[in-house]
Design a protein around this motif. Structure first.
Motif, mmCIF file in Angstrom:
data_model
loop_
_atom_site.group_PDB
_atom_site.id
_atom_site.type_symbol
_atom_site.label_atom_id
_atom_site.label_comp_id
_atom_site.label_asym_id
_atom_site.label_seq_id
_atom_site.Cartn_x
_atom_site.Cartn_y
_atom_site.Cartn_z
ATOM 1 N N ARG A 47 -8.644 -4.510 3.610
ATOM 2 C CA ARG A 47 -7.445 -4.856 2.847
ATOM 3 C C ARG A 47 -6.193 -4.321 3.540
ATOM 4 N NH1 ARG A 47 -6.411 -6.081 -2.753
ATOM 5 N NH2 ARG A 47 -4.243 -5.645 -3.176
ATOM 6 N N ALA A 48 -5.225 -5.188 3.660
ATOM 7 C CA ALA A 48 -3.944 -4.810 4.265
ATOM 8 C C ALA A 48 -3.095 -4.051 3.242
ATOM 9 C CB ALA A 48 -3.211 -6.054 4.747
ATOM 10 N N SER A 49 -2.130 -3.302 3.733
ATOM 11 C CA SER A 49 -1.241 -2.560 2.830
ATOM 12 C C SER A 49 0.032 -3.350 2.507
ATOM 13 C CB SER A 49 -0.879 -1.214 3.441
ATOM 14 O OG SER A 49 -0.249 -1.416 4.685
ATOM 15 N N ALA A 50 0.264 -4.442 3.239
ATOM 16 C CA ALA A 50 1.444 -5.293 3.001
ATOM 17 C C ALA A 50 1.065 -6.734 3.299
ATOM 18 C CB ALA A 50 2.595 -4.862 3.895
ATOM 19 N N ASP A 55 5.509 -9.131 4.971
ATOM 20 C CA ASP A 55 5.501 -7.660 5.079
ATOM 21 C C ASP A 55 5.912 -6.924 3.816
ATOM 22 O OD1 ASP A 55 4.495 -7.493 7.677
ATOM 23 O OD2 ASP A 55 6.492 -7.798 8.537
ATOM 24 N N ARG A 56 5.986 -7.604 2.677
ATOM 25 C CA ARG A 56 6.266 -6.895 1.421
ATOM 26 C C ARG A 56 5.090 -5.968 1.130
ATOM 27 N NH1 ARG A 56 8.126 -12.343 -0.679
ATOM 28 N NH2 ARG A 56 10.377 -12.153 -0.790
ATOM 29 N N ASP A 57 5.402 -4.722 0.832
ATOM 30 C CA ASP A 57 4.328 -3.766 0.552
ATOM 31 C C ASP A 57 4.369 -3.222 -0.876
ATOM 32 O OD1 ASP A 57 6.540 -2.148 0.716
ATOM 33 O OD2 ASP A 57 5.728 -0.838 2.277
ATOM 34 N N TRP A 58 5.260 -3.714 -1.688
ATOM 35 C CA TRP A 58 5.380 -3.229 -3.059
ATOM 36 C C TRP A 58 4.842 -4.232 -4.085
ATOM 37 C CZ3 TRP A 58 9.287 -5.013 -0.045
ATOM 38 C CH2 TRP A 58 9.983 -6.118 -0.501
ATOM 39 N N VAL A 59 4.228 -5.318 -3.616
ATOM 40 C CA VAL A 59 3.732 -6.363 -4.513
ATOM 41 C C VAL A 59 2.209 -6.444 -4.420
ATOM 42 C CG1 VAL A 59 5.843 -7.735 -4.412
ATOM 43 C CG2 VAL A 59 4.057 -8.096 -2.712
ATOM 44 N N PRO A 60 1.560 -6.920 -5.481
ATOM 45 C CA PRO A 60 0.102 -7.103 -5.402
ATOM 46 C C PRO A 60 -0.255 -8.163 -4.358
ATOM 47 C CG PRO A 60 0.878 -7.298 -7.678
ATOM 48 C CD PRO A 60 2.091 -7.238 -6.801
ATOM 49 N N LEU A 61 -1.344 -7.950 -3.678
ATOM 50 C CA LEU A 61 -1.787 -8.883 -2.652
ATOM 51 C C LEU A 61 -3.008 -9.667 -3.122
ATOM 52 C CD1 LEU A 61 -1.528 -6.564 0.474
ATOM 53 C CD2 LEU A 61 0.160 -8.205 -0.372
ATOM 54 N N THR A 62 -3.123 -10.889 -2.627
ATOM 55 C CA THR A 62 -4.305 -11.714 -2.865
ATOM 56 C C THR A 62 -4.897 -12.037 -1.505
ATOM 57 O OG1 THR A 62 -3.017 -13.760 -2.762
ATOM 58 C CG2 THR A 62 -3.304 -12.759 -4.936
ATOM 59 N N TYR A 63 -6.175 -12.378 -1.498
ATOM 60 C CA TYR A 63 -6.763 -12.740 -0.207
ATOM 61 C C TYR A 63 -6.803 -14.257 -0.073
ATOM 62 C CZ TYR A 63 -11.121 -13.164 -2.861
ATOM 63 O OH TYR A 63 -12.072 -13.504 -3.772
ATOM 64 N N HIS A 64 -6.380 -14.706 1.081
ATOM 65 C CA HIS A 64 -6.343 -16.128 1.418
ATOM 66 C C HIS A 64 -7.437 -16.382 2.441
ATOM 67 C CE1 HIS A 64 -4.914 -19.975 2.898
ATOM 68 N NE2 HIS A 64 -4.849 -19.455 4.116
ATOM 69 N N HIS A 65 -8.365 -17.289 2.127
ATOM 70 C CA HIS A 65 -9.383 -17.668 3.106
ATOM 71 C C HIS A 65 -8.695 -18.462 4.216
ATOM 72 C CE1 HIS A 65 -12.088 -16.787 -0.280
ATOM 73 N NE2 HIS A 65 -12.916 -16.449 0.677
ATOM 74 N N VAL A 89 -10.135 -13.628 6.222
ATOM 75 C CA VAL A 89 -9.097 -13.700 5.191
ATOM 76 C C VAL A 89 -7.804 -13.050 5.683
ATOM 77 C CG1 VAL A 89 -10.734 -13.692 3.266
ATOM 78 C CG2 VAL A 89 -9.745 -11.539 4.042
ATOM 79 N N ALA A 90 -6.725 -13.434 5.030
ATOM 80 C CA ALA A 90 -5.432 -12.779 5.222
ATOM 81 C C ALA A 90 -5.008 -12.266 3.853
ATOM 82 C CB ALA A 90 -4.402 -13.763 5.762
ATOM 83 N N TRP A 91 -4.431 -11.082 3.812
ATOM 84 C CA TRP A 91 -3.947 -10.514 2.555
ATOM 85 C C TRP A 91 -2.492 -10.904 2.393
ATOM 86 C CZ3 TRP A 91 -7.000 -8.544 -1.072
ATOM 87 C CH2 TRP A 91 -8.291 -8.216 -0.691
ATOM 88 N N LEU A 92 -2.222 -11.685 1.343
ATOM 89 C CA LEU A 92 -0.888 -12.260 1.165
ATOM 90 C C LEU A 92 -0.334 -12.001 -0.226
ATOM 91 C CD1 LEU A 92 -1.555 -15.799 2.716
ATOM 92 C CD2 LEU A 92 -0.735 -13.746 3.882
ATOM 93 N N PHE A 93 0.977 -11.897 -0.277
ATOM 94 C CA PHE A 93 1.735 -11.879 -1.525
ATOM 95 C C PHE A 93 1.496 -13.239 -2.196
ATOM 96 C CE2 PHE A 93 6.289 -12.845 -2.974
ATOM 97 C CZ PHE A 93 6.119 -12.260 -4.218
ATOM 98 N N ARG A 94 1.429 -13.273 -3.509
ATOM 99 C CA ARG A 94 1.075 -14.505 -4.233
ATOM 100 C C ARG A 94 1.960 -15.689 -3.827
ATOM 101 N NH1 ARG A 94 -3.122 -16.776 -6.109
ATOM 102 N NH2 ARG A 94 -2.325 -18.182 -4.669
ATOM 103 N N ALA A 95 3.260 -15.481 -3.695
ATOM 104 C CA ALA A 95 4.157 -16.570 -3.320
ATOM 105 C C ALA A 95 3.845 -17.071 -1.902
ATOM 106 C CB ALA A 95 5.612 -16.139 -3.427
ATOM 107 N N CYS A 96 3.576 -16.163 -0.988
ATOM 108 C CA CYS A 96 3.216 -16.559 0.382
ATOM 109 C C CYS A 96 1.884 -17.304 0.387
ATOM 110 C CB CYS A 96 3.145 -15.335 1.291
ATOM 111 S SG CYS A 96 4.737 -14.545 1.583
#
Length: 127
Positions: A47-50, A55-65, A89-96
């Motif tokens: 899991r990534a930290s941002a 690179d937002r690190d203050w928001v919840p992340l989701t995993y994108h296949h 997977v990539a760990w992404l902010f929901r909007a991204c």
């Protein structure tokens, strides 16, 4: 198992005998227990930290296949990817995450945009 269950399966010809029902239930329960107690997928350990795009690190992340799950059966058969690469997977902010899923079809994501670096090369992702 209540007798009514075994009687019903025999009466309707679903299973020839009550021992077949016991074997069926036993195999289903065994499979369920194995799945429920299996170790988590490897991507939960990386899991990534941002967000890997913004690179937002203050928001919840989701995993994108990176290779969409709907393409997992097709990708190895068409020699787009080896099977070991399917669960990347990539760990992404929901909007991204939502943005990435909208910019291309599942097949295009699988064939052309299957890494974060390839995604970032697109002008509309960098902007």
């Amino acid at each position: 198992m209540p007798p009514s269950v075994t009687d019903s399966t025999e009466a309707y010809g679903l299973l020839p005998s009550s021992t077949d029902l016991q074997n069926l239930v036993s195999s289903v329960v065994t499979e369920y227990v194995a799945t429920a107690t299996a170790a988590p997928p490897i991507w939960t350990n990386i899991r990534a930290s941002a967000c890997e795009i913004c690179d937002r690190d203050w928001v919840p992340l989701t995993y994108h296949h990176l290779i969409p799950k709907q393409i997992h059966g097709k990708a190895p058969k068409r020699h787009w990817h080896d099977e070991w690469r399917l669960n990347g997977v990539a760990w992404l902010f929901r909007a991204c995450h939502s943005f990435v899923n909208r910019i291309a079809s599942d097949e295009e994501l699988a064939k052309d945009l299957w890494t974060v670096d390839l995604l970032m090369e697109r002008e509309n992702v960098r902007a």
